[in-house]
Write a protein that holds these residues in place. Structure first.
Motif, mmCIF file in Angstrom:
data_model
loop_
_atom_site.group_PDB
_atom_site.id
_atom_site.type_symbol
_atom_site.label_atom_id
_atom_site.label_comp_id
_atom_site.label_asym_id
_atom_site.label_seq_id
_atom_site.Cartn_x
_atom_site.Cartn_y
_atom_site.Cartn_z
ATOM 1 N N THR A 177 0.826 -1.210 0.000
ATOM 2 C CA THR A 177 0.000 0.000 0.000
ATOM 3 C C THR A 177 0.863 1.265 0.000
ATOM 4 O O THR A 177 2.073 1.220 0.250
ATOM 5 N N LEU A 178 0.228 2.402 -0.228
ATOM 6 C CA LEU A 178 0.946 3.663 -0.378
ATOM 7 C C LEU A 178 1.658 4.099 0.895
ATOM 8 O O LEU A 178 2.607 4.884 0.843
ATOM 9 N N ASP A 179 1.190 3.608 2.051
ATOM 10 C CA ASP A 179 1.846 4.000 3.296
ATOM 11 C C ASP A 179 2.981 3.053 3.683
ATOM 12 O O ASP A 179 3.568 3.204 4.758
ATOM 13 N N ASP A 180 3.310 2.085 2.838
ATOM 14 C CA ASP A 180 4.438 1.179 3.088
ATOM 15 C C ASP A 180 5.675 1.771 2.424
ATOM 16 O O ASP A 180 5.853 1.685 1.199
ATOM 17 N N LEU A 181 6.548 2.365 3.230
ATOM 18 C CA LEU A 181 7.608 3.229 2.692
ATOM 19 C C LEU A 181 9.025 2.744 2.990
ATOM 20 O O LEU A 181 9.985 3.447 2.670
ATOM 21 N N THR A 182 9.181 1.570 3.577
ATOM 22 C CA THR A 182 10.506 1.143 4.003
ATOM 23 C C THR A 182 11.488 1.034 2.852
ATOM 24 O O THR A 182 12.635 1.500 2.937
ATOM 25 N N MET B 277 14.924 3.210 2.444
ATOM 26 C CA MET B 277 16.254 2.620 2.296
ATOM 27 C C MET B 277 16.926 3.105 1.017
ATOM 28 O O MET B 277 18.124 3.389 0.996
ATOM 29 N N ALA B 278 16.140 3.227 -0.063
ATOM 30 C CA ALA B 278 16.698 3.755 -1.323
ATOM 31 C C ALA B 278 17.150 5.198 -1.131
ATOM 32 O O ALA B 278 18.202 5.614 -1.649
ATOM 33 N N GLY B 279 16.372 5.986 -0.370
ATOM 34 C CA GLY B 279 16.760 7.358 -0.089
ATOM 35 C C GLY B 279 18.026 7.438 0.732
ATOM 36 O O GLY B 279 18.895 8.286 0.490
ATOM 37 N N LEU B 280 18.147 6.564 1.713
ATOM 38 C CA LEU B 280 19.358 6.508 2.537
ATOM 39 C C LEU B 280 20.580 6.179 1.689
ATOM 40 O O LEU B 280 21.635 6.807 1.816
ATOM 41 N N MET B 281 20.436 5.190 0.807
ATOM 42 C CA MET B 281 21.563 4.720 -0.001
ATOM 43 C C MET B 281 21.768 5.549 -1.260
ATOM 44 O O MET B 281 22.744 5.351 -1.985
ATOM 45 N N ASP B 282 20.810 6.473 -1.535
ATOM 46 C CA ASP B 282 20.861 7.333 -2.715
ATOM 47 C C ASP B 282 20.920 6.499 -4.004
ATOM 48 O O ASP B 282 21.762 6.719 -4.880
ATOM 49 N N VAL B 283 20.006 5.532 -4.095
ATOM 50 C CA VAL B 283 19.933 4.662 -5.275
ATOM 51 C C VAL B 283 18.477 4.543 -5.707
ATOM 52 O O VAL B 283 17.563 4.938 -4.980
ATOM 53 N N ASP B 284 18.266 3.968 -6.879
ATOM 54 C CA ASP B 284 16.915 3.742 -7.382
ATOM 55 C C ASP B 284 16.395 2.389 -6.923
ATOM 56 O O ASP B 284 17.176 1.500 -6.524
ATOM 57 N N LEU B 285 15.068 2.233 -6.990
ATOM 58 C CA LEU B 285 14.456 0.923 -6.786
ATOM 59 C C LEU B 285 14.473 0.170 -8.105
ATOM 60 O O LEU B 285 14.123 0.727 -9.149
ATOM 61 N N VAL B 286 14.872 -1.106 -8.061
ATOM 62 C CA VAL B 286 14.916 -1.921 -9.278
ATOM 63 C C VAL B 286 14.162 -3.214 -9.034
ATOM 64 O O VAL B 286 14.109 -3.723 -7.907
ATOM 65 N N GLU B 287 13.576 -3.755 -10.082
ATOM 66 C CA GLU B 287 12.797 -4.979 -9.952
ATOM 67 C C GLU B 287 13.717 -6.193 -9.846
ATOM 68 O O GLU B 287 14.716 -6.300 -10.551
ATOM 69 N N HIS B 288 13.323 -7.115 -8.966
ATOM 70 C CA HIS B 288 14.053 -8.365 -8.800
ATOM 71 C C HIS B 288 13.196 -9.474 -9.390
ATOM 72 O O HIS B 288 12.106 -9.772 -8.880
ATOM 73 N N ALA B 289 13.682 -10.083 -10.465
ATOM 74 C CA ALA B 289 12.871 -11.015 -11.246
ATOM 75 C C ALA B 289 12.379 -12.195 -10.420
ATOM 76 O O ALA B 289 11.204 -12.590 -10.509
ATOM 77 N N GLU B 290 13.237 -12.789 -9.612
ATOM 78 C CA GLU B 290 12.840 -13.970 -8.834
ATOM 79 C C GLU B 290 11.769 -13.610 -7.798
ATOM 80 O O GLU B 290 10.845 -14.393 -7.549
ATOM 81 N N ALA C 137 8.312 -6.404 -5.265
ATOM 82 C CA ALA C 137 9.463 -7.018 -5.931
ATOM 83 C C ALA C 137 10.496 -5.971 -6.322
ATOM 84 O O ALA C 137 11.430 -6.261 -7.064
ATOM 85 N N MET C 138 10.342 -4.745 -5.802
ATOM 86 C CA MET C 138 11.288 -3.658 -6.083
ATOM 87 C C MET C 138 12.217 -3.486 -4.885
ATOM 88 O O MET C 138 11.764 -3.430 -3.733
ATOM 89 N N PHE C 139 13.519 -3.384 -5.159
ATOM 90 C CA PHE C 139 14.515 -3.298 -4.096
ATOM 91 C C PHE C 139 15.511 -2.191 -4.377
ATOM 92 O O PHE C 139 15.819 -1.902 -5.540
ATOM 93 N N PRO C 140 16.052 -1.547 -3.337
ATOM 94 C CA PRO C 140 17.104 -0.566 -3.552
ATOM 95 C C PRO C 140 18.289 -1.216 -4.275
ATOM 96 O O PRO C 140 18.697 -2.329 -3.918
ATOM 97 N N MET C 141 18.800 -0.560 -5.296
ATOM 98 C CA MET C 141 19.909 -1.111 -6.070
ATOM 99 C C MET C 141 21.076 -1.447 -5.141
ATOM 100 O O MET C 141 21.478 -0.645 -4.305
ATOM 101 N N GLY C 142 21.607 -2.651 -5.290
ATOM 102 C CA GLY C 142 22.719 -3.097 -4.465
ATOM 103 C C GLY C 142 22.302 -3.894 -3.244
ATOM 104 O O GLY C 142 23.150 -4.468 -2.557
#
Length: 395
Positions: free
Chosen positions: A72-77, A81-94, A118-123
């Motif tokens: 949901t829209l209020d799930d921001l973790t 984390m992407a903001g902390l690491m200064d990276v984009d969210l990328v899809e993880h196929a598995e 299925a989107m994760f901070p890059m790295g």
């Protein structure tokens, strides 16, 4: 290594729900020698989440996050984390495949919004969730002049979080040089100050093992914390101090860990092939309710009644239910008499009776403490009388 636990969710900061995840994680981390220095609770606000993570990275070697991984829209973790690491969210196929399979196995079409799970901070890496839809996230964040900070993010659902931590995160953690093990010993019939006086130097701060004292509704719990280089070393320390505690407190000790007085009584009754029943007024069935929650209680508990009982008719009521249930013992709790002194302080008197083969033991429980626990103390005092009688009988 030290840790910080961050619990995310406006339902926690508003008080609508209680955060039990942080307590559980702190205990598990301590078992492998990782001290938890901070607990942080944050509402569902992206900027607040990012700032809290920055602070945590600056002061903790491990960050465990619970909550905020739903669709949901209020799930921001993940965004925090992407903001902390200064990276984009990328899809993880598995992870996407796992999500799709999860919904297919239930004959449902996956909502488009669930794709965000299925989107994760890059790295970062996914932490597989074998029992739910929300994968966790594992990341290492570089720090200037310090080792990398580890971050493990879990769903807020306790059953999912616990399984993921034990099976996938704990094996990754380096564990500290010190192992911590805990034990609890439960007592009844003495106050905190009396227990402390009897135990003497055992309760001194800074001891190892350290013995702390807490009270809950007249039950005293001794919390033993032992430190060592191995689990076996800790357990030996606990065993040694537990032996001293039992020697000094004697029959005031009734159990360990989560055991209650009713657990101890039913264990003794089953061992002796004896039965009991109850009749209550002041406690309004509280004693019967506590007994009903004990595994195997039905094998020795013949039943109970709630009735209006005067002190004069307490024995008559006890004999009546003993006859009707064919029980060996009856615990009877009479009516409460409340008086108030000139300062407005209330005092209660409740008659108690234990009836059994060649046994009639009565007492008046007087209580001028917190009136909110009067009923609980009366129920415990009554059943403790049976426990003590049974312990004397088996000696």
């Amino acid at each position: 290594m030290n840790a910080e636990i961050i619990a995310i969710g406006s339902e926690l900061t508003s008080g609508a729900k209680l955060d039990t995840n942080s307590q559980w994680l702190s205990l598990r981390l301590a078992e492998i020698g990782i001290s938890c220095l901070y607990h942080t609770t944050i509402a569902d606000d992206l900027n607040a989440n990012v700032e809290a993570l920055k602070i945590a990275v600056s002061r903790a070697d491990l960050i465990c996050i619970t909550g905020g991984l739903g669709p949901t829209l209020d799930d921001l973790t993940r965004h925090a984390m992407a903001g902390l690491m200064d990276v984009d969210l990328v899809e993880h196929a598995e992870s996407m495949q796992h999500l799709e399979s999860f919904f297919q196995s239930r004959g449902r079409e996956m909502p488009e919004r669930n794709r965000i799970q299925a989107m994760f901070p890059m790295g970062s890496e996914p932490i597989v969730n074998p029992v739910g839809t929300a994968p966790g996230i594992w990341a290492e964040v570089p720090r200037d002049d310090q080792p990398n900070c580890f971050i493990a993010a879990f769903p807020g659902v306790p059953s999912e979080m616990k399984k993921m931590f034990l099976e996938q995160v704990r094996p990754r953690l380096p564990g500290g040089e010190t192992v911590i093990r805990r034990a609890r010993i439960n007592c009844f019939g003495l106050g905190e100050s009396a227990v402390e006086e009897i135990l003497g130097t055992l309760t001194e701060r800074g001891s190892d093992p350290e013995v702390g004292i807490t009270a809950h509704e007249a039950t005293i719990t001794l919390r033993i914390n032992a430190h060592g280089t191995t689990e076996n070393e800790c357990l030996k320390k606990i065993e040694s101090v537990e032996s001293v505690i039992r020697d000094r407190l004697g029959d005031f000790v009734f159990g360990v860990e989560d055991e209650e007085l009713e657990d101890a009584v039913i264990r003794l009754l089953l061992k002796s092939d004896l039965t009991f029943a109850t009749v209550e007024h002041a406690t309004a069935g509280l004693l019967a309710q506590r007994i009903a929650h004990v595994v195997d209680a039905a094998e020795c508990y013949r039943g109970g009644a709630v009735a209006v009982i005067s002190e004069d008719s307490l024995k008559q009521e006890a004999e009546s239910i003993r006859s009707r249930t064919n029980a060996d013992f009856v615990i009877a709790i009479g009516s409460e008499a409340v008086t108030t002194d000139g300062t407005g302080r209330m005092s209660s008197k409740i008659p108690l009776l234990l009836l059994g083969p060649d046994l009639e033991r009565s007492e008046i429980m007087e209580w001028s403490g917190n009136p909110a626990i009067t009923k609980s103390k009366a129920a415990k005092t009554a059943i403790d009388a049976l426990r003590r009688h049974l312990m004397q009988s088996v000696r």
